[in-house]
Each structure stands twice: as structure tokens, then as C-alpha cells.
Design an enzyme around this catalytic site. Structure first.
Site, PDB file in Angstrom:
ATOM      1  N   ASP A 164       0.853  -1.177   0.000  1.00 30.77           N
ATOM      2  CA  ASP A 164       0.000   0.000   0.000  1.00 30.77           C
ATOM      3  C   ASP A 164       0.892   1.229   0.000  1.00 30.77           C
ATOM      4  O   ASP A 164       1.846   1.315   0.792  1.00 30.77           O
ATOM      5  CB  ASP A 164      -0.902  -0.006   1.242  1.00 30.77           C
ATOM      6  N   ASN A 183      -2.326  13.038  -3.609  1.00 27.13           N
ATOM      7  CA  ASN A 183      -3.313  13.535  -4.575  1.00 27.13           C
ATOM      8  C   ASN A 183      -3.857  14.903  -4.165  1.00 27.13           C
ATOM      9  O   ASN A 183      -3.986  15.801  -4.994  1.00 27.13           O
ATOM     10  CB  ASN A 183      -4.475  12.551  -4.714  1.00 27.13           C
ATOM     11  N   HIS A 237      -3.966  15.063  -8.948  1.00 24.61           N
ATOM     12  CA  HIS A 237      -4.105  13.686  -9.414  1.00 24.61           C
ATOM     13  C   HIS A 237      -3.093  13.326 -10.499  1.00 24.61           C
ATOM     14  O   HIS A 237      -2.706  12.155 -10.610  1.00 24.61           O
ATOM     15  CB  HIS A 237      -5.531  13.414  -9.879  1.00 24.61           C
ATOM     16  N   ASP A 253      -0.989  10.053 -10.223  1.00 22.52           N
ATOM     17  CA  ASP A 253      -0.913   9.053 -11.288  1.00 22.52           C
ATOM     18  C   ASP A 253       0.539   8.716 -11.616  1.00 22.52           C
ATOM     19  O   ASP A 253       0.884   7.550 -11.814  1.00 22.52           O
ATOM     20  CB  ASP A 253      -1.620   9.544 -12.556  1.00 22.52           C
ATOM     21  N   GLU A 280      -4.427   2.543  -4.517  1.00 20.64           N
ATOM     22  CA  GLU A 280      -2.975   2.528  -4.285  1.00 20.64           C
ATOM     23  C   GLU A 280      -2.520   1.215  -3.665  1.00 20.64           C
ATOM     24  O   GLU A 280      -1.481   1.140  -3.028  1.00 20.64           O
ATOM     25  CB  GLU A 280      -2.557   3.712  -3.409  1.00 20.64           C
TER      26      GLU A 280
END
Length: 185
Positions: free
Chosen positions: A57, A65, A70, A74, A100
Site C-alpha cells: 500500500d 493527490n 491527481h 498518477d 494505491e
């Protein structure tokens, strides 16, 4: 007729690949990963080889984010995918479960080797994601490791054990690897 059949076959393959691949990271998606992992698990059990599951994780991903946008988030996911693929053997599997969260299956890997691989992946990702698009991110990952000790264990059990170890890694400060206690199914 042959050309039409070949074109149809290529189109079907493209659609099947798209349905089994996470578009952002290029990794197998949850469905594809679980299918491939189950097959690998059965092969390893038949060969009496150890197998390990890593549940990974990305730490504080929501805040990445929120803080950087974002597009940077990404990129962090893509960096993780690239770094992890480069750090695993061809016989190992990696997939994106969603968001994630990722999982890997290491073939022919006992506890010590699985821990070393997980820690190497963790360190490589932290180094690769320290700065993203000129922004100092310091993205890190927490990893839970579970190793099969009983051939009756199934993939779901291993993922559950790895998930428990992942929660322990997060509780102990994140950016670390924890190994689930060995237990018999």
C-alpha cells in the site's frame, strides 16, 4: 476471409488484454492478477516450492493527490509499477488490486528471501518517487508479507495474512516491511 478472421482475432486479443490490464500502470488488474496468481500457487505447491505474497500500500497516497494533484498521484502509481516490475523476476507476479494497493506473488521464495525482496522494492520505490515532476514527494510504501507453510492454504488465506502484516507495518510507522507469523491453514 482469412484477412477478416485475422483482424477479428487481433481485435479480440486487444479487447481481452485491455480487460485484464490496469490502463494507468500497465500491470494486470485485480481479476487478471488473481487468476494468474492462483495458477502460480498451484504450480508451486505441485513442485513443493515455497511461495510468498506481498500486499503493498502506498503510504499517505490520498494526501499526495490532495496536495500535488491527481496527475502527480498518477505518476507516483506509474513509478511504483515501473520500479516494482524492474525489481521482480520474470517468474514473479505483480498486479494492481485497486487504488494505491498492489500485490505480488514471489515464486520459490521463503520468508527470508521474501522479506529481502519486499524491502528492496520498498527502498527502490522511495528513491524513485522522492521527486516527481519537480515536486518533492517522498512517496513511500508499506508492505505485508505472507509465506505459504501448508499446501492446503489458498491464495485468499495468504492475502489475508499479508493484509494483517500490512496493517502492522502501517501501525508501526509506515515505510516498512512486516512479515505475517507463519501459521498452518
Amino acid at each position: 476471409f482469412i484477412l477478416l478472421a485475422m483482424a477479428k482475432e487481433r481485435t479480440e486479443l486487444r479487447h481481452k488484454t485491455a480487460a485484464m490490464t490496469d490502463a494507468l500502470t500497465g500491470l494486470p488488474n485485480r481479476r487478471a492478477f488473481l487468476q494468474d496468481a492462483e495458477t502460480l500457487l498451484q504450480q508451486q505447491i505441485a513442485r513443493d516450492c515455497p511461495i510468498a505474497v506481498l500486499l503493498i500500500d502506498l503510504d499517505h497516497f490520498k494526501s499526495i493527490n490532495d496536495r500535488f494533484g491527481h496527475a502527480v498521484g498518477d505518476k507516483v502509481l506509474q513509478i511504483f509499477a515501473k520500479t516494482t516490475r524492474a525489481g521482480l523476476r520474470q517468474t514473479d507476479l505483480i498486479g494492481r488490486l485497486g487504488g494505491e494497493e498492489f500485490t505480488a506473488v514471489l515464486s520459490d521464495a521463503g520468508v527470508d528471501n521474501a522479506y529481502l525482496v519486499a524491502d528492496r522494492l520498498r527502498r527502490a520505490f522511495a528513491a524513485a518517487a522522492a521527486v516527481v515532476d519537480g515536486e518533492t514527494i517522498y512517496a513511500t510504501a508499506s508492505i505485508g508479507v505472507a509465506v505459504i507453510v501448508d499446501p492446503r492454504q489458498d491464495l485468499a488465506k495468504l492475502i489475508t495474512l499479508a493484509d494483517q502484516a500490512l496493517y502492522l507495518a502501517k501501525a508501526r510507522g509506515r515505510n516498512r516491511v512486516e512479515v505475517a507469523p507463519l501459521e498452518v491453514a
